[in-house]
Design a protein around this motif. Structure first.
Motif, PDB file in Angstrom:
ATOM      1  N   ILE A 191       0.898  -1.109   0.015  1.00  0.00           N
ATOM      2  CA  ILE A 191       0.104  -0.164   0.076  1.00  0.00           C
ATOM      3  C   ILE A 191       0.910   1.263  -0.072  1.00  0.00           C
ATOM      4  O   ILE A 191       1.656   1.338   0.696  1.00  0.00           O
ATOM      5  CB  ILE A 191      -1.042   0.116   1.169  1.00  0.00           C
ATOM      6  CG1 ILE A 191      -2.146  -1.283   1.148  1.00  0.00           C
ATOM      7  CG2 ILE A 191      -1.738   1.376   1.246  1.00  0.00           C
ATOM      8  CD1 ILE A 191      -2.780  -1.373   2.338  1.00  0.00           C
ATOM      9  N   ARG A 192       0.690   1.969  -0.887  1.00  0.00           N
ATOM     10  CA  ARG A 192       1.671   3.074  -1.154  1.00  0.00           C
ATOM     11  C   ARG A 192       1.017   4.440  -1.114  1.00  0.00           C
ATOM     12  O   ARG A 192       0.056   4.621  -1.656  1.00  0.00           O
ATOM     13  CB  ARG A 192       2.387   3.231  -2.692  1.00  0.00           C
ATOM     14  CG  ARG A 192       3.186   1.788  -2.825  1.00  0.00           C
ATOM     15  CD  ARG A 192       3.573   1.816  -4.199  1.00  0.00           C
ATOM     16  NE  ARG A 192       2.468   1.283  -5.064  1.00  0.00           N
ATOM     17  CZ  ARG A 192       2.561   0.391  -5.973  1.00  0.00           C
ATOM     18  NH1 ARG A 192       3.770  -0.145  -6.311  1.00  0.00           N
ATOM     19  NH2 ARG A 192       1.660   0.180  -6.631  1.00  0.00           N
ATOM     20  N   PRO A 193       1.527   5.442  -0.285  1.00  0.00           N
ATOM     21  CA  PRO A 193       0.909   6.732  -0.116  1.00  0.00           C
ATOM     22  C   PRO A 193       0.786   7.335  -1.289  1.00  0.00           C
ATOM     23  O   PRO A 193       1.856   7.305  -2.157  1.00  0.00           O
ATOM     24  CB  PRO A 193       1.895   7.360   0.892  1.00  0.00           C
ATOM     25  CG  PRO A 193       2.647   6.223   1.840  1.00  0.00           C
ATOM     26  CD  PRO A 193       2.711   5.330   0.614  1.00  0.00           C
ATOM     27  N   PHE A 194      -0.431   8.151  -1.724  1.00  0.00           N
ATOM     28  CA  PHE A 194      -0.479   8.902  -2.914  1.00  0.00           C
ATOM     29  C   PHE A 194       0.379  10.288  -3.050  1.00  0.00           C
ATOM     30  O   PHE A 194       0.759  11.037  -1.853  1.00  0.00           O
ATOM     31  CB  PHE A 194      -1.826   9.436  -3.056  1.00  0.00           C
ATOM     32  CG  PHE A 194      -2.728   8.144  -3.244  1.00  0.00           C
ATOM     33  CD1 PHE A 194      -2.378   6.824  -3.703  1.00  0.00           C
ATOM     34  CD2 PHE A 194      -4.181   8.577  -3.440  1.00  0.00           C
ATOM     35  CE1 PHE A 194      -3.311   5.987  -3.614  1.00  0.00           C
ATOM     36  CE2 PHE A 194      -5.273   7.543  -3.665  1.00  0.00           C
ATOM     37  CZ  PHE A 194      -4.688   6.015  -3.755  1.00  0.00           C
ATOM     38  N   ALA A 195       0.808  10.619  -4.191  1.00  0.00           N
ATOM     39  CA  ALA A 195       1.629  11.822  -4.186  1.00  0.00           C
ATOM     40  C   ALA A 195       0.421  13.034  -4.040  1.00  0.00           C
ATOM     41  O   ALA A 195      -0.769  12.809  -4.345  1.00  0.00           O
ATOM     42  CB  ALA A 195       2.079  11.998  -5.649  1.00  0.00           C
ATOM     43  N   LEU A 196       0.808  13.973  -3.581  1.00  0.00           N
ATOM     44  CA  LEU A 196       0.105  15.369  -3.337  1.00  0.00           C
ATOM     45  C   LEU A 196      -0.355  15.452  -4.771  1.00  0.00           C
ATOM     46  O   LEU A 196       0.404  15.396  -5.747  1.00  0.00           O
ATOM     47  CB  LEU A 196       0.811  16.384  -2.506  1.00  0.00           C
ATOM     48  CG  LEU A 196       1.291  15.995  -0.995  1.00  0.00           C
ATOM     49  CD1 LEU A 196       2.195  17.135  -0.649  1.00  0.00           C
ATOM     50  CD2 LEU A 196      -0.092  15.762  -0.251  1.00  0.00           C
ATOM     51  N   GLY A 197      -1.752  15.825  -4.724  1.00  0.00           N
ATOM     52  CA  GLY A 197      -2.471  16.303  -6.054  1.00  0.00           C
ATOM     53  C   GLY A 197      -2.683  15.230  -6.924  1.00  0.00           C
ATOM     54  O   GLY A 197      -2.861  15.425  -8.245  1.00  0.00           O
ATOM     55  N   LEU A 198      -2.513  13.767  -6.567  1.00  0.00           N
ATOM     56  CA  LEU A 198      -2.786  12.605  -7.566  1.00  0.00           C
ATOM     57  C   LEU A 198      -4.170  12.669  -8.052  1.00  0.00           C
ATOM     58  O   LEU A 198      -4.581  12.326  -9.166  1.00  0.00           O
ATOM     59  CB  LEU A 198      -2.651  11.477  -6.731  1.00  0.00           C
ATOM     60  CG  LEU A 198      -2.513  10.121  -7.520  1.00  0.00           C
ATOM     61  CD1 LEU A 198      -1.236  10.068  -8.692  1.00  0.00           C
ATOM     62  CD2 LEU A 198      -2.415   8.956  -6.672  1.00  0.00           C
TER      63      LEU A 198
END
Length: 161
Positions: free
Chosen positions: A50-57
């Motif tokens: 589970i990978r944290p999303f980039a800001l603004g994804l």
């Protein structure tokens, strides 16, 4: 060799990655069903990270919405995924990285975002009757001095006066 990054203890074990279970895969499939094509940042099968999303994804995902699907349906599906305990644990891990739509790392999770995710995780534990004090003390043992100071200041700021 570099030092091993300390990890926050979670109910899922001590690995540095948070791995998808059936629940997270089902949420990912629900999101992908709303899109013209699957997005690689989401776990596709059991055991995927589970990978944290980039800001603004959101700005990259929104144009992939199928024409007959409402934006609010996509927002709800995404919110269900990112507000889940496992996603918050992934964000809270020291050294965690944000990822783009293709699952590629783009930069570290900020200390503020990591502490916010930890606070949400502690809220999950408190609602389930777990000991918040025990997990805070384990965090203090594994976190850097800067993180411990920040966590203390956040608790003091939230305390009633």
């Amino acid at each position: 060799m570099g030092q091993k990054q300390p990890t926050i203890k979670s109910p899922r074990g001590s690995s540095s990655l948070v791995l998808a279970r059936e629940r997270e895969v089902a949420k990912s499939e629900a999101i992908n069903a709303l899109l013209l094509r699957p997005i690689a940042i989401l776990p596709a099968e059991l055991g995927d990270p589970i990978r944290p999303f980039a800001l603004g994804l959101w700005n990259d995902i929104r144009p992939l919405l199928k024409p007959d699907i409402s934006v609010s349906a996509l927002r709800e599906a995404m919110a269900t995924y990112v507000h889940a305990r496992s996603y918050q644990i992934a964000v809270a891990r020291p050294g965690s990285m944000r990822h783009d739509i293709d699952g590629e790392p783009v930069g570290p999770v900020s200390d503020a975002d990591r502490l916010d995710a930890l606070k949400k995780y502690e809220g999950f534990k408190a609602r389930n009757g777990s000991s918040v004090k025990a997990s805070v003390s384990s965090l203090a043992a594994s976190a850097s001095k800067c993180d411990a100071i920040s966590a203390h200041l956040l608790r003091r700021k939230d305390a009633p006066r």
